[in-house]
Every structure is written in C-alpha cells, then in structure tokens.
Design an enzyme around this catalytic site. Structure first.
Site, short mmCIF file in Angstrom:
data_model
loop_
_atom_site.label_atom_id
_atom_site.label_comp_id
_atom_site.label_asym_id
_atom_site.label_seq_id
_atom_site.Cartn_x
_atom_site.Cartn_y
_atom_site.Cartn_z
N LYS A 98 4.52 -13.06 -8.32
CA LYS A 98 5.73 -13.57 -7.66
C LYS A 98 5.37 -14.66 -6.63
CE LYS A 98 7.07 -9.47 -6.14
NZ LYS A 98 6.12 -8.54 -6.77
N ARG A 115 -9.05 -8.25 -7.23
CA ARG A 115 -8.75 -9.18 -6.15
C ARG A 115 -9.51 -8.81 -4.88
NH1 ARG A 115 -3.21 -11.75 -4.12
NH2 ARG A 115 -3.50 -10.67 -2.18
N ARG A 148 13.85 -4.86 -2.65
CA ARG A 148 12.91 -3.97 -3.32
C ARG A 148 13.57 -2.63 -3.65
NH1 ARG A 148 7.75 -6.51 -2.19
NH2 ARG A 148 6.04 -5.07 -2.45
N ARG A 165 -8.41 -5.50 0.17
CA ARG A 165 -7.30 -5.21 1.07
C ARG A 165 -7.02 -3.72 1.05
NH1 ARG A 165 -2.17 -8.97 -0.31
NH2 ARG A 165 -1.15 -6.97 -0.58
N ARG A 214 1.57 1.92 -5.36
CA ARG A 214 2.49 0.77 -5.34
C ARG A 214 3.20 0.64 -6.69
NH1 ARG A 214 -1.37 -3.91 -3.69
NH2 ARG A 214 0.40 -5.32 -3.81
P1 AMP Z 1 3.76 -7.47 -1.20
O1 AMP Z 1 2.80 -8.44 -0.61
O2 AMP Z 1 5.10 -8.06 -1.56
O3 AMP Z 1 3.16 -6.66 -2.33
O4 AMP Z 1 4.10 -6.41 -0.04
C1 AMP Z 1 3.08 -5.66 0.58
C2 AMP Z 1 3.68 -4.39 1.19
O5 AMP Z 1 4.66 -4.73 2.18
C3 AMP Z 1 4.42 -3.49 0.21
O6 AMP Z 1 3.54 -2.63 -0.49
C4 AMP Z 1 5.34 -2.73 1.16
O7 AMP Z 1 4.64 -1.74 1.89
C5 AMP Z 1 5.75 -3.82 2.15
N1 AMP Z 1 6.98 -4.54 1.70
C6 AMP Z 1 7.06 -5.84 1.32
N2 AMP Z 1 8.34 -6.16 1.00
C7 AMP Z 1 9.07 -5.03 1.19
C8 AMP Z 1 10.45 -4.71 1.02
N3 AMP Z 1 11.35 -5.62 0.60
N4 AMP Z 1 10.84 -3.43 1.29
C9 AMP Z 1 9.97 -2.51 1.74
N5 AMP Z 1 8.66 -2.74 1.90
C10 AMP Z 1 8.19 -3.99 1.64
#
Ligand code: AMP
Length: 215
Positions: A13, A127, A88, A162, A173
């Site tokens: 994304k 990664r 989400r 990470r 996740r």
């Molecule tokens: P991402 O980089 O988009 O994979 O986000 C990393 C982490 O941030 C996710 O695993 C969640 O813990 C949190 N996160 C990001 N976006 C959201 C969202 N819209 N709602 C809830 N948690 C989020």
C-alpha cells in the site's frame, strides 16, 4: 484524487500510495507512519499506541478516528489524499463516511490490492530496517541485503527487524487483517466504490488505478 487503499500488511500500500502522489499532487496519509512518528517523539498518542503496534494489534478506533479527523482537515489535503492503512475497521469506515459528508467531500475510489499470501509472508519476514531513527533505510535480506556484518550501507548503524515484523507479530497482523479489515471489502463493494486489483508489479498497479479513476 480521494482514494482509499485496502490490502493485507505487506501488500504494498505504501509503495503504491507514494507512486500515486506523483500523479496529481494528492498527499499520502499513512496512519502507520503517523503512529510510528508519534512513538518516536514520545507523544501521548505514541505512548498509548506503542504496545498495540508491537504486538501487531490494532490501535483503538477512538484514537485513530480523532487523529484522522484532524489530519484530513489539514490544508495539504485540498488537492486530494490517498489513505494508506485507514480505515482498518468497519467503525473507522463509518466515521470516515460521516466526516467526509461533514466536509462536503466524496471518495472517488477504494482499491483492494490483492497479493498472494506466499508473496506477502516472504516480503514481511525478509524486511529489515536501519535502527537509526533519522535514517530508517529499508533492506531485504534476499534482494537488497545490508553489509555483511548487518549494518546500514548509508549510515553504518545496525540493521534490525522491526518489532512488529517478528514472525509472531506478523502472524498476528495477518489474523487481525482477516478478522477486522477484510470485511471492508464487502462494505465498499456495497458502497459501489470498490476496485479489486491483482498487484504484483507496482507500476502496472498504478496504471490500473489511474484507469479505474477515469472509468
Ligand atoms: P502499518 O504500517 O499500516 O502496517 O501500521 C502499523 C501498525 O500501526 C498496525 O499494525 C497497527 O498497530 C497500527 N495502525 C495503523 N493504522 C491503523 C488503523 N487505521 N487502525 C488501527 N491501528 C492502526
């Protein structure tokens, strides 16, 4: 353009969003990036979010909705936005709809990036990220490895996995995605906004998104 990108973690994304911003000056809004910056700066939001993020759980809707209500009213959103990682959950999607109605705006398109699970797992587990907060260069142990002793080629700091990219957090996740986020696919299908795109090559995907926006 006002676009939402849906897709499992590791579907690309962020990459697609960045390429789309080059198209018409729309801004990329990544909730993951905003949250990671808040954790790094040690703000109240960051302190509340860190535990959820490290485990691979979602941060509570109320925090995310408040954060996005503010972000979407920033001036740089006037030319359009590409939402990467938000909404989400169904409650987040419903709040986004209400917020956009209040602002007199409509979404143009919701893109669901479809990527085979093997590709996603491979991408996420290989990664690595530079540990220097001011660098954060991204490596891949197969296709773009750091130095032989595991250091960043740009700044020389140790390159690490990470916290939310350990195998346990990744599995969590993906499970969270299937339970909480995948239902958004039918939600946006009902709203007549959804376009499914099989995404294996980013440039091709971007072209398909542009076509869908014109059609
Ligand atoms: P991402 O980089 O988009 O994979 O986000 C990393 C982490 O941030 C996710 O695993 C969640 O813990 C949190 N996160 C990001 N976006 C959201 C969202 N819209 N709602 C809830 N948690 C989020």
């Amino acid at each position: 353009m006002r676009v939402v990108l849906l897709g499992a973690p590791g579907a690309g994304k962020g990459t697609i969003a960045k390429l789309l911003t080059e198209h018409d000056g729309s801004v990329q809004i990544s909730t993951g990036d905003i949250l990671r910056a808040a954790v790094k700066e040690g703000t109240e939001l960051g302190k509340e979010a860190k535990g959820y993020m490290d485990r691979g759980d979602l941060v509570p809707d109320s925090l995310i909705i408040k954060m996005m209500e503010e972000r979407l009213q920033d001036e740089d959103c006037e030319k359009g936005f590409i939402l990467d990682g938000f909404p989400r959950t169904i409650p987040q999607a419903e709040e986004l709809k209400k917020l956009l109605e209040r602002l007199g705006l409509e979404l143009d398109l919701v893109v669901n990036l479809e990527v085979p699970t093997e590709v996603i797992l491979d991408r996420l587990t290989t990664r690595r990220t530079c540990s220097n907060p001011d660098c954060q260069a991204i490596y891949n142990i197969k296709s773009n490895p750091p130095t032989e002793d595991g250091r960043c080629k740009i700044c020389g700091s140790p390159v690490i996995q990470r916290e939310d990219e350990t195998e346990e957090a990744i599995m969590n996740r993906l499970k969270t995605y299937n339970e909480k986020t995948a239902p958004l696919i039918s939600y946006y299908e009902n709203e007549r906004l959804l376009k499914n795109i099989l995404s294996l090559n980013s440039r091709e995907t971007v072209e398909k998104v542009k076509e869908a926006l014109q059609g």
